[in-house]
Design a protein around this motif. Structure first.
Motif, PDB file in Angstrom:
ATOM      1  N   SER A   1       0.827  -1.215   0.000  1.00  0.00           N
ATOM      2  CA  SER A   1       0.000   0.000   0.000  1.00  0.00           C
ATOM      3  C   SER A   1       0.859   1.263   0.000  1.00  0.00           C
ATOM      4  O   SER A   1       0.499   2.266  -0.628  1.00  0.00           O
ATOM      5  CB  SER A   1      -0.948   0.009   1.196  1.00  0.00           C
ATOM      6  N   GLU A   2       1.986   1.220   0.680  1.00  0.00           N
ATOM      7  CA  GLU A   2       2.858   2.392   0.724  1.00  0.00           C
ATOM      8  C   GLU A   2       3.586   2.614  -0.590  1.00  0.00           C
ATOM      9  O   GLU A   2       4.105   3.707  -0.837  1.00  0.00           O
ATOM     10  CB  GLU A   2       3.852   2.254   1.877  1.00  0.00           C
ATOM     11  N   SER A   3       3.599   1.581  -1.442  1.00  0.00           N
ATOM     12  CA  SER A   3       4.255   1.712  -2.745  1.00  0.00           C
ATOM     13  C   SER A   3       3.291   2.194  -3.830  1.00  0.00           C
ATOM     14  O   SER A   3       3.710   2.479  -4.955  1.00  0.00           O
ATOM     15  CB  SER A   3       4.860   0.367  -3.175  1.00  0.00           C
ATOM     16  N   LYS A   4       1.992   2.285  -3.498  1.00  0.00           N
ATOM     17  CA  LYS A   4       0.984   2.663  -4.473  1.00  0.00           C
ATOM     18  C   LYS A   4       0.373   4.017  -4.117  1.00  0.00           C
ATOM     19  O   LYS A   4      -0.153   4.203  -3.013  1.00  0.00           O
ATOM     20  CB  LYS A   4      -0.125   1.601  -4.509  1.00  0.00           C
ATOM     21  N   LYS A   5       0.403   4.927  -5.067  1.00  0.00           N
ATOM     22  CA  LYS A   5      -0.157   6.261  -4.833  1.00  0.00           C
ATOM     23  C   LYS A   5      -1.673   6.244  -4.775  1.00  0.00           C
ATOM     24  O   LYS A   5      -2.280   7.173  -4.218  1.00  0.00           O
ATOM     25  CB  LYS A   5       0.315   7.221  -5.923  1.00  0.00           C
ATOM     26  N   ASN A   6      -2.288   5.233  -5.363  1.00  0.00           N
ATOM     27  CA  ASN A   6      -3.754   5.198  -5.412  1.00  0.00           C
ATOM     28  C   ASN A   6      -4.364   4.221  -4.412  1.00  0.00           C
ATOM     29  O   ASN A   6      -5.486   3.743  -4.588  1.00  0.00           O
ATOM     30  CB  ASN A   6      -4.240   4.883  -6.829  1.00  0.00           C
ATOM     31  N   VAL A   7      -3.627   3.922  -3.336  1.00  0.00           N
ATOM     32  CA  VAL A   7      -4.135   3.068  -2.265  1.00  0.00           C
ATOM     33  C   VAL A   7      -3.942   3.762  -0.927  1.00  0.00           C
ATOM     34  O   VAL A   7      -2.850   4.218  -0.602  1.00  0.00           O
ATOM     35  CB  VAL A   7      -3.423   1.694  -2.233  1.00  0.00           C
ATOM     36  N   SER A   8      -5.021   3.857  -0.160  1.00  0.00           N
ATOM     37  CA  SER A   8      -4.962   4.413   1.194  1.00  0.00           C
ATOM     38  C   SER A   8      -5.587   3.415   2.158  1.00  0.00           C
ATOM     39  O   SER A   8      -6.346   2.532   1.759  1.00  0.00           O
ATOM     40  CB  SER A   8      -5.715   5.748   1.279  1.00  0.00           C
ATOM     41  N   THR A   9      -5.277   3.575   3.436  1.00  0.00           N
ATOM     42  CA  THR A   9      -5.841   2.682   4.434  1.00  0.00           C
ATOM     43  C   THR A   9      -6.544   3.468   5.538  1.00  0.00           C
ATOM     44  O   THR A   9      -6.181   4.617   5.823  1.00  0.00           O
ATOM     45  CB  THR A   9      -4.748   1.803   5.082  1.00  0.00           C
ATOM     46  N   VAL A  10      -7.538   2.856   6.123  1.00  0.00           N
ATOM     47  CA  VAL A  10      -8.197   3.406   7.309  1.00  0.00           C
ATOM     48  C   VAL A  10      -8.304   2.285   8.331  1.00  0.00           C
ATOM     49  O   VAL A  10      -8.385   1.102   7.973  1.00  0.00           O
ATOM     50  CB  VAL A  10      -9.595   3.985   7.010  1.00  0.00           C
ATOM     51  N   LYS A  11      -8.296   2.641   9.587  1.00  0.00           N
ATOM     52  CA  LYS A  11      -8.370   1.659  10.657  1.00  0.00           C
ATOM     53  C   LYS A  11      -9.818   1.262  10.893  1.00  0.00           C
ATOM     54  O   LYS A  11     -10.678   2.112  11.078  1.00  0.00           O
ATOM     55  CB  LYS A  11      -7.776   2.225  11.950  1.00  0.00           C
ATOM     56  N   LEU A  12     -10.075  -0.038  10.884  1.00  0.00           N
ATOM     57  CA  LEU A  12     -11.436  -0.513  11.133  1.00  0.00           C
ATOM     58  C   LEU A  12     -11.406  -1.941  11.640  1.00  0.00           C
ATOM     59  O   LEU A  12     -11.081  -2.875  10.903  1.00  0.00           O
ATOM     60  CB  LEU A  12     -12.278  -0.435   9.860  1.00  0.00           C
ATOM     61  N   ASP A  13     -11.746  -2.103  12.898  1.00  0.00           N
ATOM     62  CA  ASP A  13     -11.959  -3.420  13.482  1.00  0.00           C
ATOM     63  C   ASP A  13     -13.466  -3.593  13.597  1.00  0.00           C
ATOM     64  O   ASP A  13     -14.142  -2.836  14.304  1.00  0.00           O
ATOM     65  CB  ASP A  13     -11.299  -3.486  14.865  1.00  0.00           C
ATOM     66  N   LEU A  14     -14.009  -4.572  12.903  1.00  0.00           N
ATOM     67  CA  LEU A  14     -15.460  -4.749  12.869  1.00  0.00           C
ATOM     68  C   LEU A  14     -16.046  -5.056  14.238  1.00  0.00           C
ATOM     69  O   LEU A  14     -17.257  -4.917  14.433  1.00  0.00           O
ATOM     70  CB  LEU A  14     -15.851  -5.868  11.894  1.00  0.00           C
ATOM     71  N   ASP A  15     -15.218  -5.451  15.160  1.00  0.00           N
ATOM     72  CA  ASP A  15     -15.702  -5.795  16.498  1.00  0.00           C
ATOM     73  C   ASP A  15     -15.538  -4.643  17.487  1.00  0.00           C
ATOM     74  O   ASP A  15     -15.707  -4.841  18.690  1.00  0.00           O
ATOM     75  CB  ASP A  15     -14.953  -7.032  17.013  1.00  0.00           C
ATOM     76  N   LYS A  16     -15.208  -3.449  16.977  1.00  0.00           N
ATOM     77  CA  LYS A  16     -15.044  -2.281  17.843  1.00  0.00           C
ATOM     78  C   LYS A  16     -15.990  -1.167  17.403  1.00  0.00           C
ATOM     79  O   LYS A  16     -15.851  -0.618  16.307  1.00  0.00           O
ATOM     80  CB  LYS A  16     -13.594  -1.782  17.811  1.00  0.00           C
ATOM     81  N   ASP A  17     -16.931  -0.830  18.253  1.00  0.00           N
ATOM     82  CA  ASP A  17     -17.893   0.221  17.927  1.00  0.00           C
ATOM     83  C   ASP A  17     -17.203   1.551  17.645  1.00  0.00           C
ATOM     84  O   ASP A  17     -17.642   2.315  16.773  1.00  0.00           O
ATOM     85  CB  ASP A  17     -18.885   0.402  19.077  1.00  0.00           C
ATOM     86  N   SER A  18     -16.127   1.846  18.378  1.00  0.00           N
ATOM     87  CA  SER A  18     -15.427   3.122  18.203  1.00  0.00           C
ATOM     88  C   SER A  18     -14.829   3.240  16.810  1.00  0.00           C
ATOM     89  O   SER A  18     -14.822   4.327  16.215  1.00  0.00           O
ATOM     90  CB  SER A  18     -14.330   3.281  19.256  1.00  0.00           C
ATOM     91  N   ASP A  19     -14.340   2.135  16.265  1.00  0.00           N
ATOM     92  CA  ASP A  19     -13.783   2.158  14.911  1.00  0.00           C
ATOM     93  C   ASP A  19     -14.870   2.428  13.880  1.00  0.00           C
ATOM     94  O   ASP A  19     -14.675   3.196  12.927  1.00  0.00           O
ATOM     95  CB  ASP A  19     -13.089   0.835  14.591  1.00  0.00           C
ATOM     96  N   ILE A  20     -16.022   1.786  14.062  1.00  0.00           N
ATOM     97  CA  ILE A  20     -17.129   1.995  13.127  1.00  0.00           C
ATOM     98  C   ILE A  20     -17.631   3.431  13.210  1.00  0.00           C
ATOM     99  O   ILE A  20     -17.906   4.073  12.197  1.00  0.00           O
ATOM    100  CB  ILE A  20     -18.265   0.991  13.397  1.00  0.00           C
ATOM    101  N   GLU A  21     -17.734   3.949  14.419  1.00  0.00           N
ATOM    102  CA  GLU A  21     -18.210   5.319  14.622  1.00  0.00           C
ATOM    103  C   GLU A  21     -17.282   6.342  13.979  1.00  0.00           C
ATOM    104  O   GLU A  21     -17.741   7.383  13.499  1.00  0.00           O
ATOM    105  CB  GLU A  21     -18.357   5.611  16.114  1.00  0.00           C
ATOM    106  N   SER A  22     -15.998   6.057  13.945  1.00  0.00           N
ATOM    107  CA  SER A  22     -15.030   7.019  13.396  1.00  0.00           C
ATOM    108  C   SER A  22     -14.816   6.868  11.894  1.00  0.00           C
ATOM    109  O   SER A  22     -14.087   7.650  11.286  1.00  0.00           O
ATOM    110  CB  SER A  22     -13.678   6.866  14.101  1.00  0.00           C
ATOM    111  N   LEU A  23     -15.459   5.866  11.290  1.00  0.00           N
ATOM    112  CA  LEU A  23     -15.209   5.589   9.874  1.00  0.00           C
ATOM    113  C   LEU A  23     -15.552   6.773   8.981  1.00  0.00           C
ATOM    114  O   LEU A  23     -14.794   7.110   8.065  1.00  0.00           O
ATOM    115  CB  LEU A  23     -15.998   4.358   9.432  1.00  0.00           C
ATOM    116  N   GLY A  24     -16.683   7.421   9.232  1.00  0.00           N
ATOM    117  CA  GLY A  24     -17.081   8.557   8.394  1.00  0.00           C
ATOM    118  C   GLY A  24     -16.042   9.661   8.407  1.00  0.00           C
ATOM    119  O   GLY A  24     -15.698  10.220   7.354  1.00  0.00           O
ATOM    120  N   ASN A  25     -15.512   9.973   9.589  1.00  0.00           N
ATOM    121  CA  ASN A  25     -14.485  11.015   9.697  1.00  0.00           C
ATOM    122  C   ASN A  25     -13.209  10.605   8.980  1.00  0.00           C
ATOM    123  O   ASN A  25     -12.559  11.435   8.323  1.00  0.00           O
ATOM    124  CB  ASN A  25     -14.175  11.303  11.174  1.00  0.00           C
TER     125      ASN A  25
END
Length: 254
Positions: free
Chosen positions: A49-73
């Motif tokens: 992912s760090e070698s590709k300009k057109n790939v980004s990552t976001v943190k998301l653990d499906l078992d964590k409500d806080s991760d889901i809540e922050s997804l939009g931001n």
């Protein structure tokens, strides 16, 4: 508005998800956002992912409500729209007969496989609305089919995916007038970490399982699955809405 075609793929750091990221990112006109449980983990996906300009990552653990809540931001910092949402992440570790399955196995599988994709979609929905494409694909399993029931000991996994399928039907009905294309896809019996674990555990629960798989299931690699699923997604139009497709492009009943 972002000019590239934006894909959001949950569980993009391994198995089918990683292969989809690899294939889709070959087109420089695509912008891929992949969710991972731990973006800091120094693994093959991070190097890629760090070698590709057109790939980004976001943190998301499906078992964590806080991760889901922050997804939009998190998404809002990367894009103003999502064209194609691929709900790929999930778990499969319920190799029990129903009468033997622990309560926590059911609770965990329903939370991750049935509920989390719905709550994630709620966060992604405003971004999809801004797209002309508006596609949402939910990775399910043939093991959850009522019309083609398979005698496999996957208790909570199969029933949690069946619950997900019902949400797919509801969403496809509710959002059809908004131009959404929402459907489920069976990716095949994939030789990923999850698939290999199934081959190891299932025969111990049912002695005839090896014979069953040999007769009815042809295992495929994660890349073969990803390429096939990609073709299904690219071919999809309004006629696909509310339906269930196998990776080979054939339509099946839920």
């Amino acid at each position: 508005m972002t000019s590239s075609k934006v894909y959001l793929i949950t569980g993009g750091n391994r198995g089918i998800g990683f292969e989809l990221v690899k294939e889709l990112s070959k087109d420089e006109n695509n912008y891929i956002i992949a969710t991972v449980r731990d973006p800091s983990k120094n693994d093959e996906f991070k190097v890629f992912s760090e070698s590709k300009k057109n790939v980004s990552t976001v943190k998301l653990d499906l078992d964590k409500d806080s991760d889901i809540e922050s997804l939009g931001n998190q998404l809002g910092k990367l894009t103003d729209k999502v064209d194609v949402f691929i709900s790929n992440a999930g778990i499969s570790d319920a190799y029990h007969k129903v009468v033997e399955a622990p309560k926590e196995v059911y609770i965990t599988h329903y939370r991750v496989n049935a509920l989390a994709p719905v709550f994630i979609f709620q966060k992604v929905y405003p971004f999809l609305k801004k797209s002309e494409t508006k596609k949402a694909i939910f990775v399910s399993t043939a093991g959850a089919s009522f019309s083609d029931f398979k005698p496999i000991c996957v208790s909570a996994y199969a029933s949690s995916k069946a619950a997900l399928n019902f949400s797919v039907l509801q969403l496809s009905s509710e959002l059809a007038n908004e131009g959404f294309i929402i459907f489920a896809v069976h990716p095949g019996m994939v030789l990923s970490d999850m698939g290999n674990m199934a081959f190891e555990k299932l025969p111990r629960n049912m002695p005839d399982m090896k014979k069953y798989f040999a007769a009815r299931v042809t295992p495929i690699t994660p890349n073969e699955s990803a390429l096939s699923v990609q073709k299904v997604i690219e071919a999809s139009d309004s006629q696909y809405n509310g339906k269930f497709y196998y990776y080979d492009g054939s339509e099946h009943e839920f």
